[in-house]
Design a protein around this motif. Structure first.
Motif, short mmCIF file in Angstrom:
data_model
loop_
_atom_site.label_atom_id
_atom_site.label_comp_id
_atom_site.label_asym_id
_atom_site.label_seq_id
_atom_site.Cartn_x
_atom_site.Cartn_y
_atom_site.Cartn_z
N PHE A 79 0.70 -1.19 0.07
CA PHE A 79 0.03 -0.01 -0.18
C PHE A 79 0.86 1.24 -0.03
CE2 PHE A 79 -2.61 -3.67 1.58
CZ PHE A 79 -3.55 -3.53 0.91
N TRP A 80 0.32 2.34 -0.27
CA TRP A 80 1.20 3.57 -0.25
C TRP A 80 0.46 4.74 -0.14
CZ3 TRP A 80 -0.35 6.83 -4.11
CH2 TRP A 80 -1.21 6.16 -5.30
N SER A 81 1.06 5.69 0.24
CA SER A 81 0.50 7.26 0.08
C SER A 81 1.54 8.34 -0.17
CB SER A 81 -0.39 7.42 1.59
OG SER A 81 -1.33 8.49 1.55
N LYS A 82 0.94 9.25 -0.92
CA LYS A 82 1.80 10.35 -1.52
C LYS A 82 3.23 9.69 -2.02
CE LYS A 82 -1.29 13.25 0.38
NZ LYS A 82 -2.40 12.48 0.33
N THR A 83 3.29 8.61 -2.38
CA THR A 83 4.62 8.03 -3.05
C THR A 83 4.30 7.48 -4.42
OG1 THR A 83 4.30 5.92 -1.78
CG2 THR A 83 5.84 7.77 -0.75
N SER A 174 -6.35 10.70 3.17
CA SER A 174 -5.85 9.97 2.26
C SER A 174 -6.65 8.82 2.06
CB SER A 174 -4.43 9.54 2.28
OG SER A 174 -4.35 8.84 3.67
N VAL A 175 -6.62 8.16 1.17
CA VAL A 175 -7.33 6.76 0.73
C VAL A 175 -6.81 5.84 1.54
CG1 VAL A 175 -7.92 4.67 -0.74
CG2 VAL A 175 -8.05 7.23 -1.63
N PHE A 176 -5.52 5.70 2.02
CA PHE A 176 -4.71 5.00 2.68
C PHE A 176 -5.28 4.74 4.49
CE2 PHE A 176 -1.10 3.57 5.45
CZ PHE A 176 -0.94 2.34 5.06
N ALA A 177 -5.34 5.98 4.71
CA ALA A 177 -5.87 6.22 6.04
C ALA A 177 -7.34 6.21 6.39
CB ALA A 177 -5.70 7.60 6.56
N ILE A 179 -9.71 4.57 4.52
CA ILE A 179 -10.13 3.33 3.74
C ILE A 179 -9.37 1.98 4.25
CG2 ILE A 179 -11.09 2.17 1.87
CD1 ILE A 179 -12.35 4.59 0.94
N GLU A 180 -8.16 2.14 3.81
CA GLU A 180 -7.49 1.15 3.79
C GLU A 180 -7.13 0.36 5.09
OE1 GLU A 180 -5.51 1.05 -0.77
OE2 GLU A 180 -4.61 2.16 0.80
N VAL A 181 -6.56 1.43 5.96
CA VAL A 181 -6.06 0.90 7.24
C VAL A 181 -7.12 0.45 8.02
CG1 VAL A 181 -5.25 1.85 9.58
CG2 VAL A 181 -3.85 2.36 7.48
N1 APR Z 1 -7.17 14.90 -6.65
C1 APR Z 1 -7.18 13.92 -7.66
N2 APR Z 1 -6.82 12.72 -7.49
C2 APR Z 1 -6.55 12.40 -5.91
C3 APR Z 1 -6.48 13.33 -5.06
C4 APR Z 1 -7.23 14.71 -5.26
N3 APR Z 1 -7.27 15.34 -4.40
N4 APR Z 1 -6.38 12.60 -3.91
C5 APR Z 1 -6.03 11.30 -4.26
N5 APR Z 1 -6.16 11.19 -5.51
C6 APR Z 1 -5.76 9.90 -6.36
C7 APR Z 1 -4.83 10.38 -7.52
O1 APR Z 1 -4.95 9.40 -8.29
C8 APR Z 1 -3.46 10.13 -6.70
O2 APR Z 1 -2.41 9.64 -7.37
O3 APR Z 1 -5.44 9.08 -5.75
C9 APR Z 1 -4.06 8.79 -5.88
C10 APR Z 1 -3.22 8.61 -4.47
O4 APR Z 1 -3.49 9.56 -3.76
P1 APR Z 1 -2.69 9.80 -2.38
O5 APR Z 1 -2.95 10.69 -1.51
O6 APR Z 1 -1.05 9.77 -2.57
O7 APR Z 1 -2.82 8.43 -1.51
P2 APR Z 1 -3.78 7.84 -0.88
O8 APR Z 1 -4.89 8.61 -0.99
O9 APR Z 1 -3.60 7.44 0.31
O10 APR Z 1 -4.23 6.46 -2.01
C11 APR Z 1 -3.20 5.48 -2.21
O11 APR Z 1 -4.86 3.88 -2.57
O12 APR Z 1 -4.95 3.68 -4.63
C12 APR Z 1 -4.92 2.94 -3.53
O13 APR Z 1 -4.00 1.01 -2.54
C13 APR Z 1 -3.72 2.22 -3.06
O14 APR Z 1 -2.53 2.07 -0.72
C14 APR Z 1 -2.68 2.96 -2.14
C15 APR Z 1 -3.74 4.19 -1.78
#
Ligand code: APR
Length: 249
Positions: A79-83, A174-177, A179-181
């Motif tokens: 999983f990942w966030s902002k990377t 974030s999606v990670f925080a 939803i996923e976690v």
């Molecule tokens: N606007 C546009 N796109 C967004 C935005 C936003 N404000 N926020 C998130 N996204 C989309 C983009 O495609 C971005 O590259 O989600 C991606 C990931 O956003 P991050 O904030 O970097 O990470 P996070 O929200 O934690 O999502 C990543 O979700 O995709 C799954 O399993 C994957 O663990 C990973 C996590």
């Protein structure tokens, strides 16, 4: 004449829009050597066609997840966030880990935009709501649903690559925080290994306050570990796939 020209141009523009997403979807899907890509496309489309593009909830994609479920990849899930760019370069170059975007549904829809319209059976790729414009838009709801499905099957040792160049690597929005976690389950998942990617002037380390929140959020029984790894080390490992998986951090 002007009106006819305008009408024809408009019709062609709409047709053009309609045909853009499907070939990309089918093409990317076939790379996974599946023979049910047309079927998966049809199920995918049902989630948003004919609907107001701000009224597509996560649940609209339940049939899609059921048609193309995530296979648990115990000990290899990343999983990942902002990377985004760094993690995908890393997973693309070596076989150690898989992200959502390396699996069928994530790979097929990565980087794409789509939506429908009330009273229309078409798929549009322009003029769709942005990520934060409304909560229940087709793109955001897809990523939320797919992320939830992947987190539901997380098993064994799970890795998360977080960004140590920002003050809040574990961001609540974030999606990670969000939803996923929340869906990680101790009956299947043994441990969460955070890889905190740092640069020379790191602003954050494993003692970061947001990472304390992450530990509190984890289902009791899931062990936690955090390792600070420089971006250079990850790049090195991406560029040298012959190095064993365990040697990158
Ligand atoms: N606007 C546009 N796109 C967004 C935005 C936003 N404000 N926020 C998130 N996204 C989309 C983009 O495609 C971005 O590259 O989600 C991606 C990931 O956003 P991050 O904030 O970097 O990470 P996070 O929200 O934690 O999502 C990543 O979700 O995709 C799954 O399993 C994957 O663990 C990973 C996590």
């Amino acid at each position: 004449v002007i009106i006819i020209t305008l009408a024809v141009t408009l019709t062609l523009t709409l047709r053009h829009n309609t045909d853009q997403l499907k070939p990309i979807f089918i093409d990317r899907c076939k790379k996974f050597s599946r023979n049910d890509c047309e079927k998966i496309w049809d199920v995918f489309k049902q989630a948003y066609v004919g609907k107001d593009p701000c009224e597509v909830p996560m649940e609209a994609y339940d049939p899609l997840i059921a048609a193309a479920p995530f296979k648990p990849q115990c000990n290899r899930m990343m999983f990942w966030s902002k990377t985004k760019n760094l993690v995908h370069k890393f997973t693309a170059n070596r076989d150690c880990f898989l992200t959502l975007e390396d699996m069928l549904l994530g790979s097929v829809l990565d980087g794409l935009t789509w939506c429908g319209k009330e009273g229309s059976s078409e798929t549009f790729t322009t003029g769709c709501p942005g990520w934060s414009e409304c909560e229940n838009n087709p793109v955001r709801s897809f990523w939320n649903r797919a992320s939830a499905a992947l987190a539901d099957v997380a098993c064994g040792d799970v890795t998360a690559m977080l960004n140590g160049s920002i003050t809040t690597p574990f961001s609540p929005t974030s999606v990670f925080a969000s939803i996923e976690v929340k869906r990680f389950n101790a009956t299947k998942m043994k441990r969460l290994n955070v890889v905190l990617v740092t640069q020379k002037n790191a602003v954050t380390n494993c003692t970061n306050a947001s990472l304390k929140d992450l530990q509190k959020e984890l289902d009791k029984g899931i062990k936690y570990n955090c390792t600070e790894v420089t971006e250079f080390q990850i790049e090195e490992c991406s560029d040298h796939p012959e190095k064993p998986c365990g040697s990158c951090w």
